[in-house]
Design an enzyme around this catalytic site. Structure first.
Site, short mmCIF file in Angstrom:
data_model
loop_
_atom_site.label_atom_id
_atom_site.label_comp_id
_atom_site.label_asym_id
_atom_site.label_seq_id
_atom_site.Cartn_x
_atom_site.Cartn_y
_atom_site.Cartn_z
N ARG A 76 -12.23 -4.98 -6.68
CA ARG A 76 -12.02 -5.82 -5.49
C ARG A 76 -13.35 -6.16 -4.81
NH1 ARG A 76 -7.70 -3.10 -1.55
NH2 ARG A 76 -9.47 -1.68 -1.26
N TYR A 128 -9.70 -0.75 11.05
CA TYR A 128 -11.04 -0.51 10.49
C TYR A 128 -11.38 -1.39 9.30
CZ TYR A 128 -8.05 2.59 7.66
OH TYR A 128 -7.03 3.09 6.89
N LYS A 129 -10.53 -2.37 8.98
CA LYS A 129 -10.85 -3.27 7.87
C LYS A 129 -11.55 -4.51 8.42
CE LYS A 129 -7.35 -1.23 5.02
NZ LYS A 129 -5.91 -1.00 4.95
N PHE A 189 0.86 -1.18 0.00
CA PHE A 189 0.00 0.00 0.00
C PHE A 189 0.90 1.25 0.00
CE2 PHE A 189 -2.91 3.03 2.10
CZ PHE A 189 -4.04 2.83 1.33
N ASP A 234 3.21 -5.74 7.59
CA ASP A 234 1.95 -5.01 7.61
C ASP A 234 0.83 -6.03 7.47
OD1 ASP A 234 -0.40 -3.59 7.08
OD2 ASP A 234 0.78 -1.85 6.47
C1 PLP Z 1 -5.43 0.20 4.97
C2 PLP Z 1 -3.96 0.18 4.98
C3 PLP Z 1 -3.24 1.23 5.54
C4 PLP Z 1 -3.97 2.40 6.12
O1 PLP Z 1 -3.15 3.37 6.67
P1 PLP Z 1 -3.84 4.56 7.45
O2 PLP Z 1 -2.75 5.24 8.14
O3 PLP Z 1 -4.89 3.97 8.35
O4 PLP Z 1 -4.52 5.42 6.43
C5 PLP Z 1 -1.87 1.14 5.53
N1 PLP Z 1 -1.23 0.07 4.97
C6 PLP Z 1 -1.91 -0.96 4.44
C7 PLP Z 1 -1.17 -2.12 3.86
C8 PLP Z 1 -3.28 -0.93 4.40
O5 PLP Z 1 -3.96 -1.93 3.86
#
Ligand code: PLP
Length: 414
Positions: free
Chosen positions: A379, A223-224, A126, A198
């Site tokens: 997705r 939050y996922k 990400f 991560d």
């Molecule tokens: C959702 C997600 C984030 C989110 O980062 P925020 O700081 O909450 O915006 C970061 N890394 C990965 C791999 C994600 O899937």
């Protein structure tokens, strides 16, 4: 017959997890296939927040820090998330955003290997992960090597003895590909590196055993699959063997050994408490805590089994011809990108379609919540905790309608 709605309904009747659907406030007429981006609202959350705001904050005022357990919340909720990821007690803390925790974890990981000049970052991760790894490399004067996960082994061989921190994504946020955390961590250790994972798309979705896998540090999103709500705090895990030497860059007063001494110098707390930062976002943190209940009750393993079944079902339906004369999915410009093997995929299925953003928007209009990622990926997140076989059947039927329209519009446009 799988291709009938009756078959899907029968699966739902026999599904032991179907009782958990009512634990979520899912709007009628909406199929939520987007829980890898924002999990739905668990029904327990509004009441829990009401209690925290009106009773704890409103009546107890500052006493709530002790009486209502606010002070302990980051490590208490951390332990609950820890159980979901295979971490023993006292190894996980909750707070800050994923982005902030990534900075904290990657910097600390690099500091555990002070004489190693190379920082490795997963180029398929990400964007925020990549941006933060780049920043840490710049800040610490390290050479940044970006590599796709599939080529990490070779990078580790090339830079053996030079690599310090290695930041990896457990599940590819685009393709849904799942990497072998245990084996990759062993490879990282063989090269002398520190593995930072991560787990944003894995925590609560895939059974994990971070302790047994030898993971050094891990970070994940609240939050996922954890359904903690918008802006829910993230978590940071550290293996117990690093606690004494973990030199985190965010040295806030809650991570101090004796925060109420108000001392001149920072002395890190022992254990995972040193990974606390400042005053936690109590409302978000306690919303996340209340949100965990259905997932804990169902168990990640059972949810995963069902999510995999739903994923298999979706890919089979997508491949079917739409009618007697119709073409199967591959002839409608659809391609399944996610690996089919269960041990190679997370809980979302990614389809490639040249007009994915348009398809996702049209699905949304018809009550099927998905998302798209540039340039051509659609997705669909299949969280067995609240998604049913009937949802999958209806979503694919809607997808077929949308694809028919999109291709017709394409013909008209020439
Ligand atoms: C959702 C997600 C984030 C989110 O980062 P925020 O700081 O909450 O915006 C970061 N890394 C990965 C791999 C994600 O899937």
């Amino acid at each position: 017959m799988e291709s009938t709605r009756e078959w899907a309904e029968k699966q739902d009747l026999e599904d032991p997890l179907s009782v958990f659907r009512k634990e979520f406030a899912l709007p009628t007429g909406v199929i939520q296939l987007n829980g890898n981006s924002l999990g739905p609202l668990p029904r327990a959350v509004p009441d829990a927040l009401d209690e925290v705001v009106r009773h704890q904050w409103g009546e107890h005022l500052i006493r709530a820090w002790s009486e209502d357990g606010w002070w302990d919340a980051p490590v208490r909720v951390g332990d609950r998330i820890g159980r979901l990821i295979g971490a023993g007690a006292g190894r996980t803390v909750v707070g800050e955003s994923t982005s902030v925790q990534l900075f904290n974890a990657v910097t600390a990981a690099a500091r555990l290997r002070p004489n190693r000049p190379v920082l490795v970052s997963d180029s398929t991760n990400f964007p925020t992960d990549r941006y933060l790894a780049t920043s840490v490399a710049r800040l610490l004067g390290l050479r940044l090597i970006e590599t796709p996960m599939g080529e990490l082994g070779e990078v580790l061989r090339r830079y053996r003895g030079e690599v310090g921190a290695i930041l990896c994504g457990a599940v590819d946020f685009r393709t849904g590909e799942l990497w072998d955390i245990s084996r990759t961590t062993a490879d990282i250790h063989a090269a002398g590196g520190i593995a930072v994972w991560d787990l944003s798309h894995a925590a609560g979705a895939v059974p994990l055993d971070v302790d047994a896998a030898g993971v050094d540090l891990a970070v994940g999103c609240g939050y996922k699959y954890l359904s903690g709500g918008p802006g829910a705090p993230a978590f940071l895990y550290s293996a117990a063997r690093h606690h004494d030497t973990l030199d985190l860059p965010l040295t806030g007063w809650h991570g101090h050994a004796r925060p109420f001494d108000m001392a001149d110098e920072f002395v890190p707390a022992s254990g995972i408490d040193r990974a606390r930062t400042g005053t936690p976002h109590i409302l978000s943190l306690l919303a996340l805590e209340a949100a965990l209940e259905p997932l804990e009750a169902a168990g990640v393993a059972a949810v995963r089994r069902k999510s995999l079944r739903l994923g298999d079902y979706l890919t089979r339906l997508v491949a079917e011809p739409s009618d007697a004369s119709g073409a199967p999915g591959s002839d409608r410009g659809l391609e399944v990108v996610t690996p089919s093997a269960h041990d190679r995929r997370g809980n979302h299925i990614t389809l490639r379609h040249a007009r994915a953003p348009e398809v996702s928007a049209a699905l949304m209009e018809r009550g099927v919540v998905t998302d798209s990622r540039p340039p051509d990926l659609l997705r669909l997140c299949l969280n067995g905790l609240y998604v049913s076989h009937t949802d999958v059947f209806d979503a694919v039927a809607t997808l077929r309608d949308v694809l028919r329209e999109v291709s017709r519009a394409g013909e008209v446009a020439g």
